[in-house]
Motif scaffolding. Sequence first.
Motif, mmCIF file in Angstrom:
data_model
loop_
_atom_site.group_PDB
_atom_site.id
_atom_site.type_symbol
_atom_site.label_atom_id
_atom_site.label_comp_id
_atom_site.label_asym_id
_atom_site.label_seq_id
_atom_site.Cartn_x
_atom_site.Cartn_y
_atom_site.Cartn_z
ATOM 1 N N ASN A 7 0.656 -1.243 0.023
ATOM 2 C CA ASN A 7 0.004 -0.101 -0.057
ATOM 3 C C ASN A 7 0.818 1.264 -0.077
ATOM 4 N N LYS A 9 0.130 4.108 -0.495
ATOM 5 C CA LYS A 9 -0.754 5.246 0.015
ATOM 6 C C LYS A 9 -0.422 6.658 -0.752
ATOM 7 N N HIS A 94 -9.846 1.112 5.074
ATOM 8 C CA HIS A 94 -8.448 1.288 5.799
ATOM 9 C C HIS A 94 -8.931 2.176 6.841
ATOM 10 N N GLU A 96 -7.095 4.562 7.709
ATOM 11 C CA GLU A 96 -6.920 6.056 7.841
ATOM 12 C C GLU A 96 -8.178 6.560 7.086
ATOM 13 N N GLU A 166 -5.787 -5.142 10.831
ATOM 14 C CA GLU A 166 -4.724 -4.193 10.928
ATOM 15 C C GLU A 166 -5.239 -3.206 12.235
ATOM 16 N N ILE A 171 -0.294 0.909 12.912
ATOM 17 C CA ILE A 171 -0.180 1.397 11.707
ATOM 18 C C ILE A 171 0.656 2.454 11.631
ATOM 19 N N GLY A 210 -1.572 -6.561 8.927
ATOM 20 C CA GLY A 210 -0.846 -5.097 8.342
ATOM 21 C C GLY A 210 -0.493 -4.432 9.712
ATOM 22 N N GLY A 211 0.439 -3.868 9.806
ATOM 23 C CA GLY A 211 0.865 -2.963 10.936
ATOM 24 C C GLY A 211 2.360 -3.022 11.227
ATOM 25 N N SER A 212 3.094 -2.102 10.491
ATOM 26 C CA SER A 212 4.519 -2.077 10.789
ATOM 27 C C SER A 212 5.341 -3.179 10.310
ATOM 28 N N VAL A 213 4.812 -3.803 9.577
ATOM 29 C CA VAL A 213 5.420 -5.127 8.767
ATOM 30 C C VAL A 213 6.763 -4.568 8.275
ATOM 31 N N LEU A 231 0.165 -7.099 4.934
ATOM 32 C CA LEU A 231 -0.230 -5.803 4.078
ATOM 33 C C LEU A 231 0.928 -4.811 4.561
ATOM 34 N N VAL A 232 1.470 -3.901 3.715
ATOM 35 C CA VAL A 232 2.475 -3.513 4.098
ATOM 36 C C VAL A 232 2.458 -2.010 3.583
ATOM 37 N N GLY A 233 2.629 -1.144 4.655
ATOM 38 C CA GLY A 233 2.469 0.485 4.163
ATOM 39 C C GLY A 233 3.844 0.994 3.870
HETATM 40 C C1 PEP Z 1 -1.227 0.254 6.039
HETATM 41 O O1 PEP Z 1 -1.218 1.564 6.204
HETATM 42 O O2 PEP Z 1 -1.941 -0.386 5.789
HETATM 43 C C2 PEP Z 1 0.051 -0.206 6.835
HETATM 44 C C3 PEP Z 1 -0.052 -1.530 7.408
HETATM 45 O O3 PEP Z 1 0.993 0.585 7.238
HETATM 46 P P1 PEP Z 1 2.240 0.226 7.759
HETATM 47 O O4 PEP Z 1 2.879 -0.667 7.428
HETATM 48 O O5 PEP Z 1 3.304 1.642 7.574
HETATM 49 O O6 PEP Z 1 1.976 0.275 9.358
#
Ligand code: PEP
Length: 258
Positions: A7, A9, A94, A96, A166, A171, A210-213, A231-233
């Motif tokens: 992702n 963003k 999401h 956000e 997530e 996140i 997902g969350g700070s992976v 899920l990677v941001g």
């Molecule tokens: C996200 O926005 O879906 C997400 C998981 O972000 P992050 O990896 O930066 O925590």
Amino acid sequence: MKTVVANWKMNVGVRESVALARASLLTLRGRKVIPDLVICPPFVALSEVRKVVARSSANIGAQNMFWEPSGSHTGETSSRMLLELGVSHCLIGHSERRVQLGETDEMINKKVLHALSEQMTPILCVGESKEQRVAGDARAVVEAQLSSALRGVRLHTQGSLFVAYEPVWAIGTNDSASVGDVIEMHRFIRSVLERIFPDAPAGQFSILYGGSVDGENAYGFLREAEVDGVLVGSASVKINQFKEIVEAAAEVLEAQSA
Ligand code: PEP
């Protein structure tokens, strides 16, 4: 299978997206077994990214979509427009968007229903806030989000569904959930999905974390059977980090197929 969703963003423009898409595909090179990759660029970069991934196995995802096929909805993008651009997946709900744009459970439900009716795979994001976790309400919050988002969905006659767990507090914070907490929540999510979709064949839904992976912790999540992917941001726009995440997924798959 393991899936890695990137992702991006609102962090990259068109030129950067093209370069990042090329670099992201290179991370798949030379591996015996590769994870499913879903790249979610900003809308403005979708058509250029499509050209880059055209002859690869990677899929393109959108970061959002509207729930009507067309009409007077200024600033919105329909699933049909996205399908024309080769988009197969869509992030829905999401945190956000829930927090910053006031997206409601009702809107999220309409989007999930519409995405499935257009043969697009929703990546439904759910997760509790810090306060809700501390209060012991994490499961109740996630269950309520799933129930409202999936109201009226008939999965056995429609496409597949991704749910991304997530936790909001994880996140973009470098404070990922523990592997133990993720396993527990994924088991719970699977039990809720099985209750909602008693006839769905195994494998019709995938549950991602997902969350700070990042490159360091990805393997720890991905090696767990309960985790179908990540899920990677932030780390998805740092190519060295992203490479390590894709490699972690490939290692897990190679070990499984050995
Ligand atoms: C996200 O926005 O879906 C997400 C998981 O972000 P992050 O990896 O930066 O925590």
